[in-house]
Design a protein around this motif. Structure first.
Motif, PDB file in Angstrom:
ATOM      1  N   GLN A 338       0.818  -1.210   0.000  1.00 44.54           N
ATOM      2  CA  GLN A 338       0.000   0.000   0.000  1.00 44.54           C
ATOM      3  C   GLN A 338       0.851   1.258   0.000  1.00 44.54           C
ATOM      4  OE1 GLN A 338      -2.615  -0.379   3.361  1.00 44.54           O
ATOM      5  NE2 GLN A 338      -4.009  -1.788   2.322  1.00 44.54           N
ATOM      6  N   SER A 339       2.032   1.172   0.588  1.00 41.23           N
ATOM      7  CA  SER A 339       2.903   2.342   0.645  1.00 41.23           C
ATOM      8  C   SER A 339       3.465   2.708  -0.717  1.00 41.23           C
ATOM      9  CB  SER A 339       4.064   2.086   1.623  1.00 41.23           C
ATOM     10  OG  SER A 339       3.578   1.829   2.926  1.00 41.23           O
ATOM     11  N   LEU A 340       3.382   1.808  -1.689  1.00 37.61           N
ATOM     12  CA  LEU A 340       3.830   2.158  -3.034  1.00 37.61           C
ATOM     13  C   LEU A 340       2.989   3.271  -3.644  1.00 37.61           C
ATOM     14  CD1 LEU A 340       4.539  -1.358  -4.563  1.00 37.61           C
ATOM     15  CD2 LEU A 340       6.236   0.401  -4.055  1.00 37.61           C
ATOM     16  N   SER A 341       1.772   3.438  -3.159  1.00 34.97           N
ATOM     17  CA  SER A 341       0.884   4.485  -3.666  1.00 34.97           C
ATOM     18  C   SER A 341       0.830   5.696  -2.752  1.00 34.97           C
ATOM     19  CB  SER A 341      -0.536   3.923  -3.848  1.00 34.97           C
ATOM     20  OG  SER A 341      -0.540   2.825  -4.720  1.00 34.97           O
ATOM     21  N   ASN A 373       2.818  -2.629 -13.263  1.00 34.80           N
ATOM     22  CA  ASN A 373       1.538  -1.938 -13.192  1.00 34.80           C
ATOM     23  C   ASN A 373       1.663  -0.617 -12.444  1.00 34.80           C
ATOM     24  OD1 ASN A 373      -1.076  -3.522 -14.172  1.00 34.80           O
ATOM     25  ND2 ASN A 373       0.414  -5.031 -13.498  1.00 34.80           N
ATOM     26  N   TYR A 374       2.450  -0.618 -11.378  1.00 34.63           N
ATOM     27  CA  TYR A 374       2.681   0.633 -10.660  1.00 34.63           C
ATOM     28  C   TYR A 374       3.457   1.617 -11.516  1.00 34.63           C
ATOM     29  CZ  TYR A 374       0.910  -0.362  -5.980  1.00 34.63           C
ATOM     30  OH  TYR A 374       0.106  -0.588  -4.895  1.00 34.63           O
ATOM     31  N   ALA A 375       4.433   1.119 -12.259  1.00 33.68           N
ATOM     32  CA  ALA A 375       5.241   2.009 -13.093  1.00 33.68           C
ATOM     33  C   ALA A 375       4.397   2.707 -14.150  1.00 33.68           C
ATOM     34  CB  ALA A 375       6.378   1.218 -13.755  1.00 33.68           C
ATOM     35  N   ASP A 379       4.657   8.662 -11.646  1.00 36.53           N
ATOM     36  CA  ASP A 379       5.285   9.797 -12.293  1.00 36.53           C
ATOM     37  C   ASP A 379       6.649   9.396 -12.857  1.00 36.53           C
ATOM     38  OD1 ASP A 379       6.681   9.398 -10.003  1.00 36.53           O
ATOM     39  OD2 ASP A 379       6.343  11.370  -9.141  1.00 36.53           O
ATOM     40  N   LEU A 380       7.306  10.346 -13.487  1.00 38.37           N
ATOM     41  CA  LEU A 380       8.551  10.060 -14.195  1.00 38.37           C
ATOM     42  C   LEU A 380       9.616   9.505 -13.270  1.00 38.37           C
ATOM     43  CD1 LEU A 380      10.436  10.279 -16.670  1.00 38.37           C
ATOM     44  CD2 LEU A 380      10.859  12.646 -16.009  1.00 38.37           C
ATOM     45  N   GLU A 381       9.816  10.161 -12.137  1.00 41.00           N
ATOM     46  CA  GLU A 381      10.921   9.770 -11.245  1.00 41.00           C
ATOM     47  C   GLU A 381      10.685   8.389 -10.644  1.00 41.00           C
ATOM     48  OE1 GLU A 381      13.273  11.496  -7.295  1.00 41.00           O
ATOM     49  OE2 GLU A 381      11.586  12.594  -8.178  1.00 41.00           O
ATOM     50  N   LEU A 412      11.839  -7.163 -20.637  1.00 38.45           N
ATOM     51  CA  LEU A 412      12.702  -6.055 -21.032  1.00 38.45           C
ATOM     52  C   LEU A 412      12.105  -5.296 -22.215  1.00 38.45           C
ATOM     53  CD1 LEU A 412      16.246  -7.715 -20.785  1.00 38.45           C
ATOM     54  CD2 LEU A 412      15.129  -6.206 -19.132  1.00 38.45           C
ATOM     55  N   GLY A 413      11.498  -6.025 -23.136  1.00 37.54           N
ATOM     56  CA  GLY A 413      10.838  -5.359 -24.253  1.00 37.54           C
ATOM     57  C   GLY A 413       9.638  -4.547 -23.824  1.00 37.54           C
ATOM     58  N   GLU A 414       8.860  -5.075 -22.855  1.00 38.65           N
ATOM     59  CA  GLU A 414       7.693  -4.343 -22.370  1.00 38.65           C
ATOM     60  C   GLU A 414       8.110  -3.090 -21.603  1.00 38.65           C
ATOM     61  OE1 GLU A 414       4.727  -4.859 -23.167  1.00 38.65           O
ATOM     62  OE2 GLU A 414       5.012  -6.768 -24.199  1.00 38.65           O
ATOM     63  N   MET A 415       9.226  -3.147 -20.896  1.00 36.44           N
ATOM     64  CA  MET A 415       9.682  -1.974 -20.150  1.00 36.44           C
ATOM     65  C   MET A 415       9.941  -0.792 -21.078  1.00 36.44           C
ATOM     66  SD  MET A 415      12.362  -3.378 -17.303  1.00 36.44           S
ATOM     67  CE  MET A 415      11.855  -4.491 -15.997  1.00 36.44           C
ATOM     68  N   SER A 416      10.485  -1.084 -22.237  1.00 38.36           N
ATOM     69  CA  SER A 416      10.810   0.005 -23.153  1.00 38.36           C
ATOM     70  C   SER A 416       9.573   0.719 -23.661  1.00 38.36           C
ATOM     71  CB  SER A 416      11.620  -0.540 -24.335  1.00 38.36           C
ATOM     72  OG  SER A 416      10.849  -1.467 -25.080  1.00 38.36           O
ATOM     73  N   ARG A 417       8.419   0.098 -23.585  1.00 32.37           N
ATOM     74  CA  ARG A 417       7.183   0.709 -24.073  1.00 32.37           C
ATOM     75  C   ARG A 417       6.402   1.411 -22.971  1.00 32.37           C
ATOM     76  NH1 ARG A 417       7.677  -3.979 -27.281  1.00 32.37           N
ATOM     77  NH2 ARG A 417       7.572  -3.520 -29.511  1.00 32.37           N
ATOM     78  N   ILE A 418       6.947   1.412 -21.763  1.00 31.21           N
ATOM     79  CA  ILE A 418       6.279   2.105 -20.665  1.00 31.21           C
ATOM     80  C   ILE A 418       6.539   3.603 -20.791  1.00 31.21           C
ATOM     81  CG2 ILE A 418       6.276   2.430 -18.160  1.00 31.21           C
ATOM     82  CD1 ILE A 418       6.922  -0.488 -17.851  1.00 31.21           C
TER      83      ILE A 418
END
Length: 939
Positions: A338-341, A373-375, A379-381, A412-418
């Motif tokens: 929960q602290s991630l949000s 999902n959180y990413a 925000d950017l940072e 790794l491929g999915e990360m690049s599309r975030i």
């Protein structure tokens, strides 16, 4: 001089005037500051100390707020501290403390003034001098003023004494010989009844013990007495820090101290004290289960607090416990997720560290899915913090927790599309590293790289250019696993690659060269295999059957010609990995069996390659020019020695065949040798030849080439103006007509991508037309300006989950599970014998630190023999409140100390009488050692 000084004093602006002026000069602040500096330079030269000190005060303020240089006023600061007025001294000492350092030329001039003020009867002047010495004390100043500080350590003025105790740390650090003068009195201060002095001396020992704790183990009884008897929370916090450093060195000490720490943890109501107890238990008393459980309960209380500061402390306490007690983190996993949000960025970072601490081989897939999902919603940072944590955790110990590398490469491929992804360099390193280490994952790696290269949206993100470079390299290096090399070549040569930096574009060009070479080699091998097959059938007398076979293969080849047309490549080739569910492996032999190249398809690829690289052969960038000309040279060879010979069916052209076959064989050996990981220390093991002189005369290069700048006017080009002329056999007119529209070939993939992802494209407004002509394929390329300006999330990732849904999702994934039984075993990961991490070089301790530790050990070791030579009256005067103190009798001066340290072997009877006189004290000492539980080193 009297009248100018009077005028300057009357009309001089004060510090308040300067501050008010700065607030009203927001647009012209620099101009205002320049005028003020000119006034200060004029005012500070006056002989009136009031005017001089005011000018110095203004300069000090500007230096602290706006970083204005004030080194030029160092002598004027010395003049101010020599004034009898306390107000002038205060300003002068502040300026010196703020601007002086060891390299200040006039620093030695303040030695006498410091000594004078240290001996002053005004405690505030003494305080100013002590504060200045603690900030700028050099070796010479500390050596000259040690005796004055030693005297002040026993003064009756608490305000001065506590500052003198604090200055001792600076003396020990800069002048270790001061230990022999001041250490005894510093230890005596541990029994002071004044809380201010006790806090100062414990603070000094806390700093000393953090550098070399072993030297202070003999003082553990004194610290234990303070831990049990003191009620000052700040003193107790410092003592806990000391025991956190001492306990790992002596297990019996930890056993003795853990119970008082638990008592403080149960009884105290101060949150700062509770947290320090938690940190001490989590770092140095992890073997005591009861203490750890009590600390975990207190951490839970912090986590349930509404105050974000206390919640952060609870998460930080869990982070300290996580390496050795992961169960404490798992018990609070709901709060962690929960602290991630949370709105506080510090809380989010701490919770992210805790989530990554729970990652294991059994739950890495689920946790990464939650974090991605959180990413997507962060925000950017924080998005990049999440991605960086995933990348750093998964690659630890050469991907130790990764079992399914196909999944990880897809991740790794999915990360690049975030959106907001800026981890292109880290993704680049891992894509290449995995490709070299894990052979079984190379088909999936090529598939992911292929999908990244055909995505024009990624070209608009400069942070992902390095990742695209890795994708291009992987696809070129392992092109034999590609299901559609034609589409891959088009992606590498698409017009939008001009958006890439030259360093990335060169990788694209080299990979395109490898893909073309692979297609040509495959085509040659197919022709050779067909020739051998026909010759074998002929040798057996089956001429009729061979002719039937040839006639049967002809339409197949024709079909392949039509299907392999680059204009229809998206329909002609189907990625086998996609057919197999996205993770299928296609071997090279299987691909060769299913795919056949024809002369027409090779001609189209050659024309496409030449059309794209011919303009780049005259580039001003040397790397681009070199790779373009290398590829064009190979194309020329293909046209002249291979395609033209096959077109004319001159099987007896031995000279040309030998030339082409030799060059192709050389390139084949160069491209198809597997590259493996290289140790990070490999270069260090290469011996430098004796005749090679490095780092010599390198400064001359600046004089020679310092003013050389490469501009468009003076740049050179190796491109021949006649390069476009035919050097071999020209293709027929019908081939030129087939390639008259290479724009469709070069942008077919972009058109298909636009059809699929039209949502992310801008409406077409303007097209750029570039006309290129050569003898083989004159054509016009149309470059569209409409491409996705940003990344887009993958359709397979759900972005609508809120925090509560994610907590529910992770209830099972974060629990420790049995190691799953995978359908396929973990692939072999290549590891280096000498290790993959950089060697950790132990830092050599500083020379002054060694001298300080050695001096303290000498004092503590000399204390025992010195006790046998002391007078009973001296020891009785040292005792306070009936408690045993240190049995070391150091004099108040260095000379007396040296005399007392000499042993007296000529009078043993005197020694025996003194021993008999101290029998009672020895019995007390032995009782103390027995009660403590372990023998002291020198008491």
């Amino acid at each position: 001089m009297a009248s100018p000084s009077l005028m300057d004093s009357l009309f001089q602006r004060s510090l308040d005037d300067i501050i008010k002026g700065l607030r009203h000069q927001q647009s012209t602040e620099s101009t205002f500051i320049s005028k003020v500096i000119e006034e200060i330079r004029r005012e500070i030269k006056t002989t009136d100390l009031q005017t001089k000190s005011t000018a110095l005060q203004k300069l000090t303020y500007l230096n602290s707020i706006h970083s204005i240089d004030m080194s030029w006023a160092s002598f004027h600061a010395i003049e101010c501290i020599s004034s009898p007025a306390f107000a002038h001294k205060k300003i002068g000492y502040l300026a010196i403390s703020q601007s002086f350092n060891e390299s200040t030329p006039v620093i030695l001039l303040i030695s006498n003034q410091l000594r004078k003020d240290l001996n002053s009867g005004n405690e505030f002047e003494v305080s100013l001098a002590l504060d200045c010495l603690s900030r700028i004390g050099t070796v010479d100043l500390c050596r000259d003023l040690t005796s004055e500080v030693f005297t002040l350590m026993s003064t009756s003025k608490v305000f001065v004494r506590k500052k003198a105790v604090g200055v001792v740390f600076r003396l020990f650090e800069k002048y270790p010989d001061a230990v022999r003068v001041c250490f005894k009195r510093l230890v005596e201060s541990l029994e002071s009844s004044d809380s201010q002095i006790l806090s100062a001396v414990v603070g000094v020992f806390c700093e000393l013990a953090s550098k070399d704790p072993r030297s202070y183990l003999p003082l553990a009884p004194e610290f234990y007495r303070i831990l049990v008897g003191s009620r000052n929370n700040w003193v107790l916090i410092k003592v806990l820090k000391i025991f956190a450093n001492l306990a790992p060195l002596e297990p019996r000490l930890a056993k003795r101290v853990v119970e008082p720490i638990c008592d403080h943890l149960r009884k105290t109501g101060a949150k700062s004290m509770v947290f320090e107890c938690i940190r001490t238990v989590a770092t140095s008393f992890t073997e005591y289960e009861s203490a750890v459980k009590l600390a975990a309960v207190k951490i839970r209380e912090f986590l349930l607090e509404d105050d974000p500061n206390l919640k952060y402390l609870g998460l930080h306490g869990l982070s300290i416990m996580a390496p050795k007690h992961l169960w404490a983190v798992l018990e609070n996993k709901d709060v962690v997720i929960q602290s991630l949000s949370d709105e506080d960025p510090n809380i989010k970072l701490e919770s992210l560290c805790l989530v990554m601490a729970m990652v294991s081989e059994s739950n890495v897939v689920e946790i990464c899915r939650v974090l991605v999902n959180y990413a997507l919603k962060s925000d950017l940072e924080f998005c990049n913090e999440i991605l960086g944590s995933i990348l750093s955790t998964c690659c630890q110990n050469v991907y130790e927790i990764i079992t399914d590398f196909d999944w990880y490469v897809s991740l790794l491929g999915e990360m690049s599309r975030i959106p907001h992804c800026q981890k292109g360099e880290e993704i680049e390193n891992q894509l290449i590293d995995i490709g070299m280490r894990v052979k079984d994952v190379r088909p999936e790696l090529v598939r992911v790289g292929h999908h990244l290269l055909i995505d024009p949206a990624l070209l608009g993100n400069p942070y992902l250019h390095r990742m695209l470079s890795a994708a291009a390299w992987v696809c070129g290096e392992y092109v034999e696993f590609s299901g559609n090399p034609v589409e891959l070549l088009e992606a590498l040569l698409q017009p939008r690659t001009s958006l890439l930096p030259s360093s990335i574009r060169t990788v694209y060009m080299q990979s395109a060269f490898k893909v073309l070479f692979f297609c040509v080699c495959t085509y040659i091998e197919q022709k050779e295999d067909m020739t051998l097959e026909v010759s074998d059938l002929t040798s057996k007398g089956e001429c009729s059957e061979s002719s039937d076979l040839a006639s049967a293969k002809a339409p197949v080849a024709c079909d392949q010609d039509e299907g392999f047309n680059p204009r229809n490549s998206s329909q002609s080739y189907e990625d086998p990995s996609v057919v197999n569910g996205g993770h299928g492996h296609v071997s090279t032999s299987a691909f060769m069996e299913e795919t056949s190249f024809t002369r027409e398809s090779i001609v189209k690829l050659v024309n496409l390659m030449e059309l794209s690289l011919c303009p780049l052969s005259g580039s001003y960038d040397v790397e681009i020019q070199e790779r373009a000309r290398n590829a064009l040279g190979f194309i020329e060879l293909v046209k002249r020695d291979i395609l033209s010979r096959l077109l004319r069916k001159e099987a007896n052209s031995e000279s040309e065949d030998v030339c082409a076959s030799t060059i192709v064989e050389w390139l084949h050996d160069a491209f198809y040798e597997d590259l493996g990981p290289v140790s990070i220390t490999a270069q260090e093991r290469v011996l430098i030849p004796d005749e090679l002189v490095l780092k010599e005369n390198l400064a001359d290069l600046e004089a020679i080439c310092g003013n050389v700048e490469l501009t468009s006017s003076c740049s050179f080009s190796l491109r021949s103006p006649y390069y476009g002329e035919s050097a071999g056999v020209s293709f027929s007119n019908h081939q030129v007509e087939e390639d008259s529209e290479p724009s469709t070939e070069a942008t077919s993939l972009l058109t298909e991508h636009r059809r699929r992802h039209e949502l992310y494209y801008l409406p077409s407004e303007k097209n750029e037309t570039i006309t290129t002509a050569n003898d083989y394929a004159p054509a016009t390329i149309t470059i569209a300006n409409d491409y996705p300006p940003a990344n887009y999330p993958s359709s397979g990732i759900n972005t609508n989950d809120d925090s509560q849904d994610l907590v529910t999702l992770t209830n099972q994934s974060l629990l420790p599970k049995r190691k799953p039984n995978y359908a396929k075993p973990r692939p072999v990961v290549v590891k280096l014998d000498e290790g993959d991490a950089a060697p950790v070089t132990a830092k050599k301790p500083e020379v002054k630190g060694d001298l300080l530790s050695g001096a303290i050990r000498d004092i503590l070791n000399e204390a025992k023999p010195a006790s046998s030579q002391s007078n009973p009256s001296d020891k009785s005067s040292i005792k306070k409140k009936g408690k045993e103190k240190l049995n070391v009798d150091l004099s108040d001066s260095k000379e007396d100390l040296a005399v007392r340290e000499q042993p007296n072997p000529e009078n043993p009877s005197s020694r025996r009488s003194k021993h008999r006189g101290h029998g009672k004290e020895k019995s007390k000492k032995s009782q103390r050692e027995e009660g403590w539980g372990w023998k002291g080193r020198w008491w």
